[in-house]
Scaffold this motif. Structure first.
Motif, PDB file in Angstrom:
ATOM      1  N   ALA A 151       0.791  -1.181   0.010  1.00 41.00           N
ATOM      2  CA  ALA A 151       0.112  -0.093  -0.069  1.00 41.00           C
ATOM      3  C   ALA A 151       0.679   1.269   0.063  1.00 41.00           C
ATOM      4  O   ALA A 151       0.604   2.152   0.681  1.00 41.00           O
ATOM      5  N   GLY A 152       1.918   1.275  -0.647  1.00 41.48           N
ATOM      6  CA  GLY A 152       2.628   2.494  -1.047  1.00 41.48           C
ATOM      7  C   GLY A 152       3.983   2.802  -0.088  1.00 41.48           C
ATOM      8  O   GLY A 152       4.857   3.465  -0.080  1.00 41.48           O
ATOM      9  N   GLU A 153       4.383   1.442   0.662  1.00 41.89           N
ATOM     10  CA  GLU A 153       5.171   1.320   1.554  1.00 41.89           C
ATOM     11  C   GLU A 153       6.077   0.207   1.553  1.00 41.89           C
ATOM     12  O   GLU A 153       5.438  -0.830   1.619  1.00 41.89           O
ATOM     13  N   TRP A 154       7.212   0.300   1.341  1.00 38.26           N
ATOM     14  CA  TRP A 154       8.343  -1.034   1.371  1.00 38.26           C
ATOM     15  C   TRP A 154       9.165  -0.875   1.932  1.00 38.26           C
ATOM     16  O   TRP A 154      10.275  -0.018   2.053  1.00 38.26           O
ATOM     17  N   LYS A 155       9.346  -1.899   3.276  1.00 41.04           N
ATOM     18  CA  LYS A 155      10.645  -1.799   4.297  1.00 41.04           C
ATOM     19  C   LYS A 155      10.513  -0.532   4.969  1.00 41.04           C
ATOM     20  O   LYS A 155      11.970   0.135   5.093  1.00 41.04           O
ATOM     21  N   GLY A 156       9.705   0.116   5.345  1.00 38.67           N
ATOM     22  CA  GLY A 156       9.528   1.350   6.129  1.00 38.67           C
ATOM     23  C   GLY A 156       9.894   2.560   5.080  1.00 38.67           C
ATOM     24  O   GLY A 156       9.802   3.510   5.747  1.00 38.67           O
ATOM     25  N   LYS A 157      10.117   2.236   3.988  1.00 38.44           N
ATOM     26  CA  LYS A 157      10.192   3.455   3.060  1.00 38.44           C
ATOM     27  C   LYS A 157       8.883   4.035   2.367  1.00 38.44           C
ATOM     28  O   LYS A 157       8.308   2.791   1.647  1.00 38.44           O
ATOM     29  N   TYR A 158       8.395   5.160   2.243  1.00 36.03           N
ATOM     30  CA  TYR A 158       7.375   5.549   1.484  1.00 36.03           C
ATOM     31  C   TYR A 158       7.933   5.930  -0.057  1.00 36.03           C
ATOM     32  O   TYR A 158       8.751   6.426  -0.312  1.00 36.03           O
ATOM     33  N   TYR A 159       6.997   5.189  -0.981  1.00 36.00           N
ATOM     34  CA  TYR A 159       7.218   5.342  -2.307  1.00 36.00           C
ATOM     35  C   TYR A 159       6.364   6.479  -2.936  1.00 36.00           C
ATOM     36  O   TYR A 159       5.020   6.137  -2.810  1.00 36.00           O
ATOM     37  N   ARG A 160       6.929   7.607  -3.544  1.00 32.34           N
ATOM     38  CA  ARG A 160       5.958   8.571  -4.406  1.00 32.34           C
ATOM     39  C   ARG A 160       5.282   7.595  -5.367  1.00 32.34           C
ATOM     40  O   ARG A 160       5.790   6.781  -5.939  1.00 32.34           O
ATOM     41  N   GLY A 161       4.398   8.382  -6.063  1.00 32.74           N
ATOM     42  CA  GLY A 161       3.492   7.698  -7.303  1.00 32.74           C
ATOM     43  C   GLY A 161       2.510   6.653  -6.985  1.00 32.74           C
ATOM     44  O   GLY A 161       2.155   6.503  -5.870  1.00 32.74           O
ATOM     45  N   ILE A 162       2.191   5.973  -8.092  1.00 34.03           N
ATOM     46  CA  ILE A 162       0.836   5.325  -8.002  1.00 34.03           C
ATOM     47  C   ILE A 162       1.293   3.979  -7.362  1.00 34.03           C
ATOM     48  O   ILE A 162       2.359   3.472  -7.608  1.00 34.03           O
ATOM     49  N   GLY A 163       0.407   3.339  -6.471  1.00 37.16           N
ATOM     50  CA  GLY A 163       0.613   2.421  -5.331  1.00 37.16           C
ATOM     51  C   GLY A 163       1.041   1.029  -6.089  1.00 37.16           C
ATOM     52  O   GLY A 163       1.689   0.251  -5.650  1.00 37.16           O
TER      53      GLY A 163
END
Ligand code: FHN
Length: 586
Positions: free
Chosen positions: A60-72
């Motif tokens: 849901a937009g986050e991988w290994k505690g990091k937020y990723y901009r852009g489409i999920g």
């Protein structure tokens, strides 16, 4: 047509809707042109629900505690997640709250008459039972069931046309597909992927779920014309009336897709088209994306798109548990309430005979009737230029109250109350003496005015910080970002041709003065062709209009016009209301 596919009883209703009149009346007589008939029906229904649902709803937009901009749904690509790690998500995917009837009912409550759901997105995971790849929801998840079967049946029970999205070229799970260079740097042999996965899966989709209204391919990329032709033939051999969208590639689609969230600036009548659009800034569920569009904006956009000849395919991104987020549900039901009263002015209508000088109103048509959608209340009167047909009667669609009108030169003047009858879109019905409206040449949809306003409202807002402010009709918060810049994009789709001077209507605090901006004209996939650059001058917070130095040249082949404030955050608070293009005489 359907002899190869036994049709479950639950699909009978969809059949009744989706089969040709000849089919419906007299059994399964083959139709002369199933695609043309399907297109005619597609043109009637106007509004659909897009659903992006897959494993990406877990991160849901986050991988290994990091937020990723852009489409999920792009998180696998953005975070370069190795296949063997991303695959683990399947063992957690257990959407126990999924209820097909609730989803289909929501679509119906929203007034949506078709549904398109991701059967396989770019991550390669099949959300349906597939013998062609074990990487599917039945074989690889604790859920172990095929939700697509239930959804197809739930739509059939409600007479909602049903279709599948299928990512045919990008598949980050497969070494021979396009997209995943972090796991598979070696040379690709697309035929292996196509024959081994795409063709068998597309066959499964067109065989196991009853009649599909359409199949929605995406990001055509590198497939050859021959491969695309074969894919099309496969679809049509299984279900001749299943429509194919243009993103199959190589102009082999039955109808045209605009870019995501991109609405043509004027009527587009070359072929049937559709706008795929988001409710917030993502397709697949993203837990922190709360940038929900205003229902007024969405209802206005529905009227805007339909008045220009398109269909609106509006997306929801369910959670990994199988819930459509509550804000999406709330917004869709508001749209549905508006349609319950005003649907006559949307479903089954034809596009506007007029061009649109601004964003005050839009127009849809039925024989002997014009529907004037008032989107931005003009005060106590509305002047409509160019209508030559005699008007016999005018009234508000919502309450049938008479609207007084008079002629003033070439204009029809409607007397209006001080406030809108409907907070979103007040529809005035004009009953006219002609079956098809007669419009003076200078106001026809294919003749644009010498001064053309491109409002922020008609632009695609790119980037996740940019916001639209309805009160001032302006876009703001042009925060500087490394990826997914905060910009406005307008799509002429062939309606502009020539040299244009440019005016900018905007407001800003004086501290933004000096920030550089640019207005660029670009073609898809090509470097910028043309641009006008300038510097923001302070306006003391008031809106003003400024003529720019230089001209831009736009040809029918140009894909978009971009406004951006690329350099710094000082200009983030600029409010851009519109750019105006002033045609230079040749
Ligand atoms: O890359 C996809 C994206 O994830 C989404 O599915 C949209 C919907 O139109 N299509 C692609 C981008 O255009």
């Amino acid at each position: 047509m359907f002899t190869r596919n036994p049709i479950p009883a639950t699909f009978a209703l969809t059949l009744a809707f989706w089969l040709t009149p000849a089919h419906a009346a007299g059994g399964l007589a083959p139709s002369a042109d199933p695609t043309a008939e399907a297109l005619a029906r597609f043109d009637q229904i106007k509004f659909g629900m897009f659903i992006h649902w897959g494993l990406y709803a877990i991160p849901a937009g986050e991988w290994k505690g990091k937020y990723y901009r852009g489409i999920g749904e792009w998180i696998m690509f953005r975070a370069k997640i190795p296949v063997h790690e991303y695959e683990q998500l399947a063992s957690q995917f257990n959407p126990v709250k999924f209820n097909a009837d609730e989803w289909a009912q929501l679509a119906q409550d929203a007034g949506m008459r078709y549904m398109v759901i991701t059967s396989k997105h770019h991550d390669g995971f099949a959300m349906f039972a597939s013998k062609a790849s074990r990487y599917n929801i039945v074989d690889a998840t604790p859920y172990g069931k095929d939700p697509m079967k239930e959804l197809a049946a739930a739509c059939a029970r409600r007479n909602i046309a049903f279709g599948f999205y299928y990512s045919q070229d990008q598949d980050w799970h497969e070494p021979h597909a396009r997209g995943n260079n972090w796991d598979f740097p070696q040379e690709r042999k697309p035929e292996i992927y196509l024959r081994g996965k795409v063709f068998p899966q597309v066959r499964e989709l067109l065989t196991n779920y009853g009649p599909l209204s359409l199949i929605w391919f995406d990001t055509p990329g590198l497939l050859s014309e021959q491969q695309v032709t074969e894919l099309r033939q496969l679809v049509k051999s299984l279900q001749p009336s299943c429509l194919i969208n243009s993103r199959i590639g190589h102009n082999k689609g039955d109808y045209f897709q605009t870019s995501d969230n991109a609405i043509p600036i004027q009527v587009y009548s070359k072929m049937k088209w559709e706008v795929p659009a988001t409710l917030n800034d993502t397709w697949g569920y993203k837990k922190n994306d709360n940038n929900w569009k205003d229902p007024a904006d969405l209802i206005g956009k529905l009227a805007d798109i339909v008045s220009k000849g398109g269909n609106y395919l509006l997306n929801v991104g369910p959670t990994a548990e199988g819930i459509i987020p509550e804000p999406s549900q709330r917004i869709l039901r508001i749209i549905g309430k508006w349609l319950a009263v005003n649907g006559e002015s949307i479903y089954g209508t034809s596009p506007s005979p007029f061009h649109f000088p601004d964003i005050t109103w839009r127009c849809t048509v039925k024989p002997g009737r014009l529907y004037i959608h008032i989107l931005n209340w003009p005060g106590r009167k509305l002047e409509l230029n160019g209508l030559e047909s005699e008007v016999k009667r005018a009234y508000f669609l919502a309450n049938r109250k008479v609207v007084n009108f008079r002629r003033k030169g070439g204009a029809l003047v409607l007397d209006l109350p001080a406030r809108p009858v409907d907070p979103y879109d007040t529809v005035v019905v004009l009953e006219i003496a002609d079956a098809a409206p007669r419009v003076a040449e200078a106001y026809r949809h294919d003749r644009l005015p010498g001064r053309l306003d491109l409002y922020a409202w008609t632009a695609r807002l790119r980037g996740e910080e940019i916001r639209y402010d309805r009160a001032t009709l302006s876009a703001t918060n042009f925060v500087k970002a490394e990826t997914e810049r905060n910009e406005l994009w307008w799509y002429p789709y062939g309606s502009l041709n020539g040299e244009y001077e440019v005016e900018l209507t905007y407001a800003c605090e004086d501290k933004a003065a000096g920030s550089p901006f640019r207005i660029a004209v670009q073609r898809s996939g090509e470097p910028k062709l043309q641009e006008v650059r300038g510097q923001i001058t302070g306006t003391g917070g008031r809106f003003l209009t400024r003529k720019l130095d230089g001209v831009i040249r736009v040809t029918p082949a140009d894909a978009y016009i971009i406004f951006s404030l690329p350099e710094d955050d000082r200009s983030a608070s600029v409010r851009l209301r519109k750019i105006t293009l002033i045609r230079r005489s040749s």
